[in-house]
Each structure stands twice: as C-alpha cells, then as structure tokens.
Design an enzyme around this catalytic site. Structure first.
Site, short mmCIF file in Angstrom:
data_model
loop_
_atom_site.label_atom_id
_atom_site.label_comp_id
_atom_site.label_asym_id
_atom_site.label_seq_id
_atom_site.Cartn_x
_atom_site.Cartn_y
_atom_site.Cartn_z
N ASP A 134 0.89 -1.12 0.00
CA ASP A 134 -0.05 0.12 -0.02
C ASP A 134 0.88 1.16 0.16
O ASP A 134 2.14 1.02 0.04
CB ASP A 134 -0.84 -0.04 1.24
CG ASP A 134 -2.33 0.53 0.98
OD1 ASP A 134 -2.53 1.36 -0.09
OD2 ASP A 134 -3.27 0.17 1.61
N ASP A 187 -9.66 3.40 -3.93
CA ASP A 187 -10.64 2.33 -3.35
C ASP A 187 -11.89 1.97 -3.94
O ASP A 187 -12.49 3.06 -4.08
CB ASP A 187 -10.82 2.31 -1.77
CG ASP A 187 -9.34 2.02 -1.23
OD1 ASP A 187 -8.46 1.71 -1.90
OD2 ASP A 187 -9.31 1.69 0.24
#
Ligand SMILES: *[C@@H]1O[C@H](CO)[C@@H](O)[C@H](O)[C@H]1NC(C)=O
Ligand SMILES: *[C@@H]1O[C@H](CO)[C@@H](O)[C@H](O)[C@H]1NC(C)=O
Ligand SMILES: *[C@@H]1O[C@H](CO)[C@@H](O)[C@H](O)[C@H]1NC(C)=O
Length: 406
Positions: free
Chosen positions: A177, A232
């Site tokens: 991430d 996302d």
C-alpha cells in the site's frame, strides 16, 4: 426487425469464429507492451480472496482458516481461486525487539511480528494450514512508515528485512500500500520492494497498490505483477462503474506477467443487486482484472456463489492471449466493450448504462472482426447458447438489443 431480442441491461457474450479474422483495431490493443517482472508469476490475472472489503480491521486467524476451508469446500479453489490474502491489521503495532541480522542501513530495529491476540498461532502456522489446503497465503504491507490503518509498521526502508521475514513465514503474495509515504515518489519506493522480493529466494507475487497516482501502468510492468489504477472501490454501482472507466484508459499496458488492478471484487457484500454484481464480475473478467473475492465466502448466498463460480466468465479472464478488454464503442449511454481471445474467439460486453430501453448496435469492425465474418454467440452470464438470436447474430453488422425487465 425480425429476430430482435430482448436482453438485460448488461450481457457478456462469447463470439466464436471459424477462422481467426482479426482486424487491425483488435491487434492494436496489444501494442503498448512493456517489460514484465521476471518472477514467472501472474501469467494470467491472479485469483483469490482478500480480507479487506468485507472484514476491514476485524480479522483473525480463525477467519482466515475458515475462508481457506470455504475456498476448497465451495469448489472455488478448483475454479482457480488460490490466494488467501490478509490485508491491513494483521501485524502487531511495533516491530519485535530482536535486532535483525538482515539490517544494513538501520540500527536497532526489530522484525515485523503477527498480532499475538488476533493471530496467536503465528503466521508460519497459518501459512502451513493454507498450503495444506493447496492454497497460497498473501500478506500486506505499506511503502511508508506505517500502514493505512496506522496500527502496523510500514516497510519503507525495511524492504530487505521485511521480505526476509515474509519468506521465512512462507508468504506467497504481497499487497503493498501507499500510506504515510513521506512524500517520496512511488517509483523508487516500489522499486526497492520489487528488488527485495526478487532477491528473497522465494517466489512472491507483487501487487502494487499506489492507487494509480503516478500512472503505474507506464512504469510498473517491470516492477510488479499487478498495479492498482484507481482509488479504493466502494460497494456501489456508481463506484464500481467509475473505476471501470478509469481502468479502461490503461488497457494497452496489461499483459501476461503484469495486470491493471481496478481493486478487489465487492460481489456478495450487499451494496449492489445480483444483476449489478453479475455485471461487476463480467466487467472485471473482461478487463483482465485480478479476481480477488472480497466477501465472506464462508457464508455467501447461492446467488453470490453462482456469480463467482461462472466458469465461462472466469475463462475469459484467464484466457491465454492476455489482452485486456476495453471500451470499443460508445453511443451515448450504450457501450460495447470487447477483447480478442485465443482460438479466434472474442468476448463482448453489450452494456446499456442508461435507465431507458435502448438498442445497441455493435459493429464488427470495432470488435475486431472483418465484415464478412460469421460467428456463433454464447451468453456467458447465463451460461447458455444464444439460440434465440442466432439468426440475428449472423447478420454480421447489427445486433439489436433492448433493456428487459428482469
Ligand atoms: C492486536 O489487534 C487488536 C485488535 O485489532 C488491537 O486492539 C491490539 O492493539 C493489537 N495488538 C498489537 C500489539 O498491536
Ligand atoms: C442453496 O443451494 C442449495 C443446493 O445447492 C440448497 O440446498 C439451498 O437450500 C439453497 N439455499 C437457498 C437459501 O436458496
Ligand atoms: C474476412 O474474413 C474472411 C473469412 O473469415 C476471409 O476469407 C476474408 O479474406 C477476410 N477479409 C479481409 C478483408 O480480411
């Protein structure tokens, strides 16, 4: 109008030609290829499960074991789903107190450790369990000082050390991430992890998650096996379709070894209708997106299982040609998305994005067929041969579609 057929608003169709008659427009979709990461992984898009979309921070080893069990018991593993991926919140807040033997630049730092209350048996035992089921275990870290949830250390500056830890645990996949990144540009941060993984002595799939901020499709081919192209996903039709549009821009960069990643599947999480989830799954399959299930497969509904288990749709995703399907035609809210497949076949999505009944005319040229080609057509969503419209399909240029009340 003879032979006009009524369809749902979204349909995924397989066209089989007798001979491969591919036009220049289909070939052009494979042009912008790049160097692939040389770890031999991701020759087709990765398939599996990830904890985030359903469980968020509420994960523990019991859930992961249950998911591994369910993957096998439901038959999903046999269909190709293999990775069981733990997302954020699996590790303890701090590194352990051991001084690492793998350190080089840094002094006085420990190794990543599992959270002892949620993963009391440790990651090695969990990896053994998952491997014992014939599956693979994935883990999560972050190219920054801490992960997005801020309750786990990140791996920035600790790449070699952390990868050694992952390898010693028996990890097969890393999602990496982009939070708390200290304002350092993505490429050097992801490069460092890529090199560490290649040197780890264990073949670990590398999934970049820098949210598409620095156009990773243009540079990540030699760095990882997939790269997120967007922020996302949310469990809504609006989010899912917006993400598909954003991902489409990078279609020409995808291929065996490296895939565009429009984020994990929301199928089965409850925010969309069954029809919408079917569209979501078909689009992701056509776009050669990773098929990472994001629901609780241990307690999924029959409808969810049926969508995720559609072999024909999965076969489009896993086709050996590895060409990402993309939007080849747009006429207002009526769209055609398509890709060539092996064996002179094509997958075509006919997509009425409007709420009113509409006809979609897909031109053979834009799909990549020449004008005189005759095809057989199958509706892959419903897993049946397209009998009612066969006549119509054979009039090569025009497909008449209308929205149905389904
Ligand atoms: C382990 O996870 C629990 C639940 O998320 C959390 O409350 C706890 O602080 C974590 N422990 C450590 C050492 O990080
Ligand atoms: C789901 O399918 C199984 C058989 O495949 C059936 O026994 C069960 O009743 C179904 N459940 C629901 C809620 O329809
Ligand atoms: C179109 O395809 C047919 C057979 O599929 C082939 O015979 C013909 O030569 C092709 N035409 C062109 C212009 O490529």
């Amino acid at each position: 109008m003879a032979g006009k057929v009524t369809f749902c608003a979204f349909v995924l169709v397989l066209l089989s030609t007798l001979a491969a008659a591919i036009s220049p427009s289909a070939r052009s979709s494979t042009v912008a290829r790049r160097a692939a990461l040389e770890n031999g992984l991701g020759r087709t898009p990765q398939m599996g499960w990830n904890s985030w979309n359903h469980f968020h921070r509420n994960i523990n080893e019991e859930i992961i074991r249950q998911i591994a069990d369910a993957m096998v018991d439901t038959g999903l593993a046999k269909l190709g789903y293999e990775y069981i991926n733990i997302d954020d919140y699996g590790a303890a807040y701090d590194r352990d107190s051991q001084l690492s033997k793998w350190q080089h630049n840094h002094i006085c730092r420990g190794n990543l450790a599992a959270n002892a209350s949620t993963f009391p048996s440790g990651v090695t035992a969990l990896a053994d369990y998952v491997h014992g089921k014939g599956l693979k275990l994935g883990i999560y870290s972050d190219a920054g000082t801490r992960t997005c949830g801020k309750l786990m250390p990140g791996s920035l500056g600790y790449e070699d050390q952390d990868v050694k830890t992952f390898a010693s645990w028996g990890i097969d996949y890393l999602k990496y991430d982009n939070c708390n990144n200290q304002g350092i540009s993505p490429q050097p941060r992801y490069d460092a992890m890529s090199k560490a993984l290649l040197n780890s002595g264990r073949n670990i799939f590398f999934s970049l998650c820098e949210w598409g901020v620095d156009d990773p499709a243009t540079w990540a081919g030699g760095v990882g096996n997939s790269w997120r192209t967007t922020g996302d996903i949310k469990d809504t039709w609006a989010s899912m379709t917006a993400i598909a549009d954003k991902n489409d821009k990078w279609a020409s960069y995808a291929g065996p070894g490296g895939w565009n990643d429009p984020d994990m599947l929301e199928v089965g999480n409850g925010g969309m209708t069954t029809e919408e989830y079917r569209s979501h799954f078909s689009l992701w399959a056509l776009m050669k997106a990773p098929l990472l299930i994001g629901c609780d497969i241990h307690s999924m509904s029959n409808e969810t299982k049926e969508i995720l288990s559609n072999r024909n749709v999965i076969a489009v995703n896993q086709d050996g040609l590895g060409v990402q399907g993309h939007k080849v035609q747009q006429d207002g809210e009526q769209e055609v998305w398509a890709c060539p497949l092996t064996g002179g076949r094509f997958a075509v999505v006919l997509w009425n994005r409007g709420s009113a009944q509409a006809s979609i005319t897909a031109s053979w040229w834009s799909i990549g067929l020449n004008a005189s080609t005759v095809v057989d057509a199958h509706d892959l969503g419903q897993m049946r041969l397209y009998q009612p419209c066969k006549e119509n399909w054979r009039k090569q240029w025009i497909l008449m579609l209308a929205r149905c009340m389904c």
